[in-house]
Design a protein around this motif. Structure first.
Motif, mmCIF file in Angstrom:
data_model
loop_
_atom_site.group_PDB
_atom_site.id
_atom_site.type_symbol
_atom_site.label_atom_id
_atom_site.label_comp_id
_atom_site.label_asym_id
_atom_site.label_seq_id
_atom_site.Cartn_x
_atom_site.Cartn_y
_atom_site.Cartn_z
ATOM 1 N N ALA A 1 0.829 -1.205 0.000
ATOM 2 C CA ALA A 1 0.000 0.000 0.000
ATOM 3 C C ALA A 1 0.864 1.256 0.000
ATOM 4 O O ALA A 1 0.583 2.216 -0.722
ATOM 5 N N LEU A 2 1.919 1.268 0.801
ATOM 6 C CA LEU A 2 2.807 2.443 0.834
ATOM 7 C C LEU A 2 3.515 2.638 -0.497
ATOM 8 O O LEU A 2 3.718 3.779 -0.939
ATOM 9 N N ALA A 3 3.900 1.545 -1.143
ATOM 10 C CA ALA A 3 4.523 1.655 -2.462
ATOM 11 C C ALA A 3 3.545 2.241 -3.471
ATOM 12 O O ALA A 3 3.918 3.071 -4.317
ATOM 13 N N ARG A 4 2.278 1.840 -3.381
ATOM 14 C CA ARG A 4 1.257 2.386 -4.269
ATOM 15 C C ARG A 4 1.049 3.873 -4.020
ATOM 16 O O ARG A 4 0.888 4.666 -4.955
ATOM 17 N N MET A 5 1.047 4.265 -2.744
ATOM 18 C CA MET A 5 0.863 5.682 -2.421
ATOM 19 C C MET A 5 2.039 6.515 -2.910
ATOM 20 O O MET A 5 1.867 7.655 -3.345
ATOM 21 N N GLU A 6 3.241 5.957 -2.837
ATOM 22 C CA GLU A 6 4.396 6.684 -3.371
ATOM 23 C C GLU A 6 4.287 6.833 -4.876
ATOM 24 O O GLU A 6 4.526 7.911 -5.431
ATOM 25 N N ALA A 7 3.907 5.749 -5.558
ATOM 26 C CA ALA A 7 3.770 5.803 -7.013
ATOM 27 C C ALA A 7 2.696 6.797 -7.442
ATOM 28 O O ALA A 7 2.791 7.425 -8.509
ATOM 29 N N ALA A 8 1.667 6.955 -6.599
ATOM 30 C CA ALA A 8 0.575 7.872 -6.911
ATOM 31 C C ALA A 8 0.897 9.313 -6.523
ATOM 32 O O ALA A 8 0.121 10.220 -6.811
ATOM 33 N N GLY A 9 2.017 9.533 -5.870
ATOM 34 C CA GLY A 9 2.412 10.878 -5.476
ATOM 35 C C GLY A 9 1.915 11.319 -4.127
ATOM 36 O O GLY A 9 2.104 12.474 -3.734
ATOM 37 N N ALA A 10 1.261 10.407 -3.372
ATOM 38 C CA ALA A 10 0.737 10.773 -2.061
ATOM 39 C C ALA A 10 1.788 10.676 -0.967
ATOM 40 O O ALA A 10 1.682 11.335 0.061
ATOM 41 N N VAL A 11 2.803 9.864 -1.158
ATOM 42 C CA VAL A 11 3.876 9.663 -0.175
ATOM 43 C C VAL A 11 5.199 10.095 -0.778
ATOM 44 O O VAL A 11 5.541 9.682 -1.902
ATOM 45 N N VAL A 12 5.934 10.935 -0.061
ATOM 46 C CA VAL A 12 7.211 11.430 -0.580
ATOM 47 C C VAL A 12 8.391 10.572 -0.126
ATOM 48 O O VAL A 12 9.480 10.678 -0.689
ATOM 49 N N GLY A 13 8.179 9.727 0.885
ATOM 50 C CA GLY A 13 9.270 8.873 1.337
ATOM 51 C C GLY A 13 8.899 8.126 2.596
ATOM 52 O O GLY A 13 7.940 8.489 3.293
ATOM 53 N N VAL A 14 9.645 7.057 2.864
ATOM 54 C CA VAL A 14 9.414 6.217 4.034
ATOM 55 C C VAL A 14 10.666 6.201 4.899
ATOM 56 O O VAL A 14 11.772 5.941 4.404
ATOM 57 N N LEU A 15 10.488 6.491 6.187
ATOM 58 C CA LEU A 15 11.542 6.312 7.178
ATOM 59 C C LEU A 15 11.191 5.040 7.933
ATOM 60 O O LEU A 15 10.131 4.967 8.550
ATOM 61 N N THR A 16 12.037 4.036 7.883
ATOM 62 C CA THR A 16 11.714 2.796 8.578
ATOM 63 C C THR A 16 12.762 2.457 9.621
ATOM 64 O O THR A 16 13.961 2.635 9.399
ATOM 65 N N GLN A 17 12.279 1.972 10.769
ATOM 66 C CA GLN A 17 13.164 1.483 11.809
ATOM 67 C C GLN A 17 13.492 0.004 11.614
ATOM 68 O O GLN A 17 14.300 -0.552 12.353
ATOM 69 N N ASN A 18 12.852 -0.618 10.622
ATOM 70 C CA ASN A 18 13.055 -2.037 10.364
ATOM 71 C C ASN A 18 14.300 -2.256 9.517
ATOM 72 O O ASN A 18 14.722 -1.382 8.761
ATOM 73 N N VAL A 19 14.844 -3.459 9.601
ATOM 74 C CA VAL A 19 16.055 -3.796 8.843
ATOM 75 C C VAL A 19 15.780 -4.855 7.794
ATOM 76 O O VAL A 19 16.703 -5.400 7.196
ATOM 77 N N ASP A 20 14.488 -5.147 7.535
ATOM 78 C CA ASP A 20 14.125 -6.299 6.705
ATOM 79 C C ASP A 20 14.075 -6.020 5.209
ATOM 80 O O ASP A 20 13.897 -6.944 4.403
ATOM 81 N N ARG A 21 14.159 -4.763 4.785
ATOM 82 C CA ARG A 21 14.167 -4.367 3.367
ATOM 83 C C ARG A 21 12.857 -4.695 2.650
ATOM 84 O O ARG A 21 12.803 -4.743 1.415
ATOM 85 N N LEU A 22 11.779 -4.895 3.388
ATOM 86 C CA LEU A 22 10.516 -5.263 2.750
ATOM 87 C C LEU A 22 9.861 -4.081 2.030
ATOM 88 O O LEU A 22 9.103 -4.273 1.079
ATOM 89 N N HIS A 23 10.138 -2.865 2.465
ATOM 90 C CA HIS A 23 9.622 -1.710 1.724
ATOM 91 C C HIS A 23 10.201 -1.676 0.314
ATOM 92 O O HIS A 23 9.484 -1.453 -0.667
ATOM 93 N N GLN A 24 11.499 -1.887 0.210
ATOM 94 C CA GLN A 24 12.129 -1.888 -1.109
ATOM 95 C C GLN A 24 11.610 -3.044 -1.961
ATOM 96 O O GLN A 24 11.372 -2.887 -3.165
ATOM 97 N N ALA A 25 11.424 -4.205 -1.341
ATOM 98 C CA ALA A 25 10.908 -5.355 -2.073
ATOM 99 C C ALA A 25 9.496 -5.101 -2.591
ATOM 100 O O ALA A 25 9.093 -5.645 -3.628
ATOM 101 N N ALA A 26 8.731 -4.263 -1.870
ATOM 102 C CA ALA A 26 7.367 -3.945 -2.283
ATOM 103 C C ALA A 26 7.327 -2.935 -3.421
ATOM 104 O O ALA A 26 6.292 -2.765 -4.060
ATOM 105 N N GLY A 27 8.449 -2.242 -3.655
ATOM 106 C CA GLY A 27 8.494 -1.264 -4.731
ATOM 107 C C GLY A 27 8.682 0.168 -4.296
ATOM 108 O O GLY A 27 8.762 1.069 -5.137
ATOM 109 N N SER A 28 8.753 0.433 -2.985
ATOM 110 C CA SER A 28 9.036 1.796 -2.521
ATOM 111 C C SER A 28 10.461 2.169 -2.907
ATOM 112 O O SER A 28 11.392 1.379 -2.729
#
Length: 240
Positions: free
Chosen positions: A89-116
């Protein structure tokens, strides 16, 4: 950033009303990855543990052996996990221009895998390993091959007693006999590219995070997947 935009919305409709038309930065923690099978730190299914400090890791060979033995088992689980609906969902929001970036405390790289694409890993990533001596960087995959060669059969011997923990960690009954790999270039200590307790986030990374937040109109503290999916549907449509 407007102070009223920092107030936590009571439901998705309220969040949409607050965030529509705004440049949104997102902060995520362990809760967003639980639906991918990675436990958080305080949930009912999370095993109890005492986080290792940087000082313990660099100052005591027994602590390093314990860390790498547990990580040798636990990282395999994180390596197999996939993004859940919240990450997507966050990757979709970034692609749509609603999200300018994600700050994550996680180390799992799942945001990048999702397309963010605009992701700042505040606490680093489990997927890289650093030498504290010469600064050489290798992938966790590469180190896995070396650790397996040094400790044949270790994973199979302990797998029945394993509890998966956050940060590519695992709780196992014993780490006795485990052999730690040193840097092949200089013989120095290898450490995961993760910010430990007692260690500071690199200043350049802090500066990037502050710049992202300062350039946004709102900061969304994101947790559960259903809420993020609903927000993506509402905010994504308004930004297409």
């Amino acid at each position: 950033m407007r102070e009223d935009l920092l107030a936590p919305p009571r439901d998705v409709d309220a969040a949409v009303a607050i965030l529509r038309g705004q440049r949104v930065a997102v902060l995520t923690g362990a809760g967003i990855s639980t639906d991918s099978g990675i436990p958080d730190y305080r949930g009912p299914g999370s095993p109890p543990r005492s986080p290792m400090t940087f000082q313990q890791f660099v100052g005591d060979a027994a602590y390093r052996r314990t860390y790498w033995a547990r990580n040798h088992v636990g990282w395999r689980h994180v390596h197999r996990t996939r993004p859940n609906d919240g990450h997507l969902a966050l990757a979709r929001m970034e692609a749509a221009g609603a999200v300018v970036g994600v700050l994550t405390q996680n180390v799992d790289r799942l945001h990048q895998a999702a397309g963010s694409r605009a992701v700042i890993d505040l606490h680093g990533t489990y997927a890289r390993v650093l030498c504290l001596g010469c600064g050489m960087v290798i992938s966790r995959d590469e180190l896995a091959v070396r650790l397996e060669a040094l400790n044949p059969g270790f994973v199979e011997a302990v797998v029945a007693d394993v509890e998966i923990a956050p940060d590519a960690d695992a709780v196992i009954a014993s780490t006795e006999g485990f052999t730690v790999a040193d840097c092949e270039a200089c013989g120095g200590l290898l450490k995961p590219d993760i910010v430990y307790f007692g260690e500071n986030v690199p200043p350049a990374r802090v500066a990037r995070a502050m710049a992202l937040v300062d350039g946004a109109d709102a900061l969304l503290d994101a947790g559960t997947s259903p809420t993020l999916t609903a927000l993506a549907e509402a905010l994504g449509d308004t930004h297409r």
